[in-house]
Scaffold this motif. Structure first.
Motif, PDB file in Angstrom:
ATOM      1  N   GLY A  46     -15.324   0.739  20.358  1.00  0.00           N
ATOM      2  CA  GLY A  46     -15.163  -0.653  20.753  1.00  0.00           C
ATOM      3  C   GLY A  46     -14.206  -1.442  19.901  1.00  0.00           C
ATOM      4  N   ILE A  47     -13.722  -0.878  18.793  1.00  0.00           N
ATOM      5  CA  ILE A  47     -12.781  -1.567  17.918  1.00  0.00           C
ATOM      6  C   ILE A  47     -11.416  -0.904  18.054  1.00  0.00           C
ATOM      7  N   ASN A  48     -10.450  -1.673  18.512  1.00  0.00           N
ATOM      8  CA  ASN A  48      -9.098  -1.171  18.704  1.00  0.00           C
ATOM      9  C   ASN A  48      -8.203  -1.678  17.582  1.00  0.00           C
ATOM     10  N   LEU A  49      -7.525  -0.780  16.943  1.00  0.00           N
ATOM     11  CA  LEU A  49      -6.629  -1.123  15.843  1.00  0.00           C
ATOM     12  C   LEU A  49      -5.185  -1.070  16.312  1.00  0.00           C
ATOM     13  N   ARG A  50      -4.406  -2.036  15.866  1.00  0.00           N
ATOM     14  CA  ARG A  50      -2.986  -2.023  16.188  1.00  0.00           C
ATOM     15  C   ARG A  50      -2.262  -0.990  15.343  1.00  0.00           C
ATOM     16  N   ASP A  79     -18.153 -10.984   8.487  1.00  0.00           N
ATOM     17  CA  ASP A  79     -18.335  -9.765   9.259  1.00  0.00           C
ATOM     18  C   ASP A  79     -18.077  -8.518   8.430  1.00  0.00           C
ATOM     19  N   ALA A  80     -17.809  -8.685   7.133  1.00  0.00           N
ATOM     20  CA  ALA A  80     -17.558  -7.543   6.263  1.00  0.00           C
ATOM     21  C   ALA A  80     -18.861  -7.054   5.648  1.00  0.00           C
ATOM     22  N   VAL A  81     -18.932  -5.755   5.398  1.00  0.00           N
ATOM     23  CA  VAL A  81     -20.095  -5.171   4.748  1.00  0.00           C
ATOM     24  C   VAL A  81     -20.063  -5.557   3.269  1.00  0.00           C
ATOM     25  N   TYR A 104     -15.453  -2.848   4.505  1.00  0.00           N
ATOM     26  CA  TYR A 104     -15.593  -3.813   3.415  1.00  0.00           C
ATOM     27  C   TYR A 104     -14.512  -4.890   3.457  1.00  0.00           C
ATOM     28  N   PHE A 105     -13.541  -4.737   4.337  1.00  0.00           N
ATOM     29  CA  PHE A 105     -12.495  -5.742   4.494  1.00  0.00           C
ATOM     30  C   PHE A 105     -12.876  -6.675   5.630  1.00  0.00           C
ATOM     31  N   SER A 106     -12.656  -7.967   5.427  1.00  0.00           N
ATOM     32  CA  SER A 106     -13.019  -8.953   6.443  1.00  0.00           C
ATOM     33  C   SER A 106     -12.273  -8.661   7.746  1.00  0.00           C
ATOM     34  N   GLY A 107     -13.032  -8.477   8.823  1.00  0.00           N
ATOM     35  CA  GLY A 107     -12.439  -8.141  10.106  1.00  0.00           C
ATOM     36  C   GLY A 107     -12.374  -6.652  10.357  1.00  0.00           C
ATOM     37  N   GLY A 108     -12.425  -5.867   9.295  1.00  0.00           N
ATOM     38  CA  GLY A 108     -12.407  -4.420   9.447  1.00  0.00           C
ATOM     39  C   GLY A 108     -11.026  -3.811   9.511  1.00  0.00           C
ATOM     40  N   ALA A 109     -10.048  -4.524  10.064  1.00  0.00           N
ATOM     41  CA  ALA A 109      -8.691  -4.003  10.203  1.00  0.00           C
ATOM     42  C   ALA A 109      -7.869  -4.401   8.981  1.00  0.00           C
ATOM     43  N   ILE A 110      -7.387  -3.422   8.260  1.00  0.00           N
ATOM     44  CA  ILE A 110      -6.627  -3.666   7.045  1.00  0.00           C
ATOM     45  C   ILE A 110      -5.264  -2.992   7.159  1.00  0.00           C
ATOM     46  N   GLY A 111      -4.245  -3.646   6.617  1.00  0.00           N
ATOM     47  CA  GLY A 111      -2.893  -3.110   6.713  1.00  0.00           C
ATOM     48  C   GLY A 111      -2.560  -2.092   5.644  1.00  0.00           C
ATOM     49  N   MET A 112      -3.432  -1.911   4.647  1.00  0.00           N
ATOM     50  CA  MET A 112      -3.174  -0.950   3.579  1.00  0.00           C
ATOM     51  C   MET A 112      -3.830   0.371   3.920  1.00  0.00           C
ATOM     52  N   ALA A 113      -3.052   1.418   3.927  1.00  0.00           N
ATOM     53  CA  ALA A 113      -3.608   2.740   4.185  1.00  0.00           C
ATOM     54  C   ALA A 113      -4.389   3.222   2.976  1.00  0.00           C
TER      55      ALA A 113
END
Length: 306
Positions: free
Chosen positions: A202-206, A65-67, A214-223
């Motif tokens: 439609g995408i909610n981030l914690r 699902d990553a670009v 470009y990160f798998s899933g779209g949600a990345i913990g690195m700012a």
């Protein structure tokens, strides 16, 4: 009588010549049924394995699902092009001032910088800035000392648990071989560092997560860590976000493949040596086979009795 003797000798020599030609000829060689079966099975096995690997690779790429990271025009992508060592030096500065706060490079030592991006004196100075835990001493106690060329880059955290606790449960990966460990290599690293954007509808981030396509899933913990003028280069190069990402990507490419330039130098040497050897081999082949290939075989039958 003399004519008959000469004719028999010619026939004998012609027969020997034909036998020698048959030895060198491969057109008369026939494979047994078992050899043909083995060759067929081996071909089908290799071809099937290759097709299976290609299908699996295509399936994984399609299901991601990553670009996909766009390919960049890197200066070291040529057949005999070397890495940009000025960029490696600047990339080390980016790692030291930005990335080293969270990521380790436990397989890279300060001595590896010598002759690549720093002189020996500069590498020693870089190592001495780090405090390394050593010991035990005569009293059985551990102590901190300035780093040496033989020391590896220090880790920002004492263990994985401390790293996760400081990053909301996410574990910053070691960057020593990150380019080789990620599909896309340096293209992926560059795209990831410059690809932060607002999350689409439609995408909610914690809490503590950021969106990067470009990160798998779209949600990345690195700012996002690289911004324009986030730091200053020692050589005065404008420190734009794209320049920072480019330089640290080249530095990580070198860290993953420190033999990159040496391998391409060996290619140049091999091409030069084998070019001479091929020419010499061709000359010797023509010399050794010229008499055999230019030989004419004549057959003189016996004279019929009158």
């Amino acid at each position: 009588m003399a004519l008959r003797l000469t004719s028999s000798l010619l026939k004998s020599s012609n027969g020997q010549a034909l036998q020698q030609l048959n030895k060198f000829s491969t057109s008369t060689k026939t494979w047994s049924r078992g050899q043909k079966t083995f060759a067929t099975i081996a071909g089908l096995t290799v071809g099937g394995a290759g097709a299976l690997l290609y299908a699996l690779e295509s399936a994984v790429s399609a299901s991601s699902d990553a670009v996909h990271a766009p390919k960049q025009n890197w200066s070291h992508k040529g057949l005999i092009s070397s890495l940009d060592h000025a960029s490696i030096r600047r990339g080390y500065e980016v790692y030291k001032q930005v990335c080293a706060a969270c990521h380790s490079m436990q397989y890279i030592a300060y001595r590896n910088l010598v002759g690549v991006s720093h002189t020996e004196a500069e590498a020693k100075a870089e190592a001495e800035e780090a405090q390394v835990k050593d010991g035990p001493n005569e009293q059985g106690e551990y102590f901190m000392r300035p780093g040496k060329l033989s020391d590896y880059f220090p880790s920002p955290y004492p263990n994985e648990e401390a790293a996760r606790a400081a990053n909301n449960g996410a574990y910053p990966p070691d960057l020593s071989w990150i380019v080789s460990a990620r599909k896309g290599g340096e293209d992926y690293i560059f795209a990831l560092l410059t690809g932060y954007c607002d999350a689409p509808a439609g995408i909610n981030l914690r809490e503590g997560q950021y969106y990067n396509p470009y990160f798998s899933g779209g949600a990345i913990g690195m700012a996002q860590a690289l911004y324009n003028e986030a730091m200053e280069y020692s050589d005065g190069t404008p420190a734009t976000a794209s320049q920072l990402a480019k330089d640290v990507s080249v530095f990580l490419k070198w860290a993953s493949e420190p033999e990159h330039d040496q391998r391409k130098r060996m290619l140049i040497k091999a091409v030069g040596i084998f070019s001479l050897l091929i020419g010499l081999t061709y000359y010797i082949k023509r010399l050794k086979w010229s008499s055999l290939k230019s030989r004419k075989i004549a057959f003189y039958p016996k004279n019929k009795p009158e």
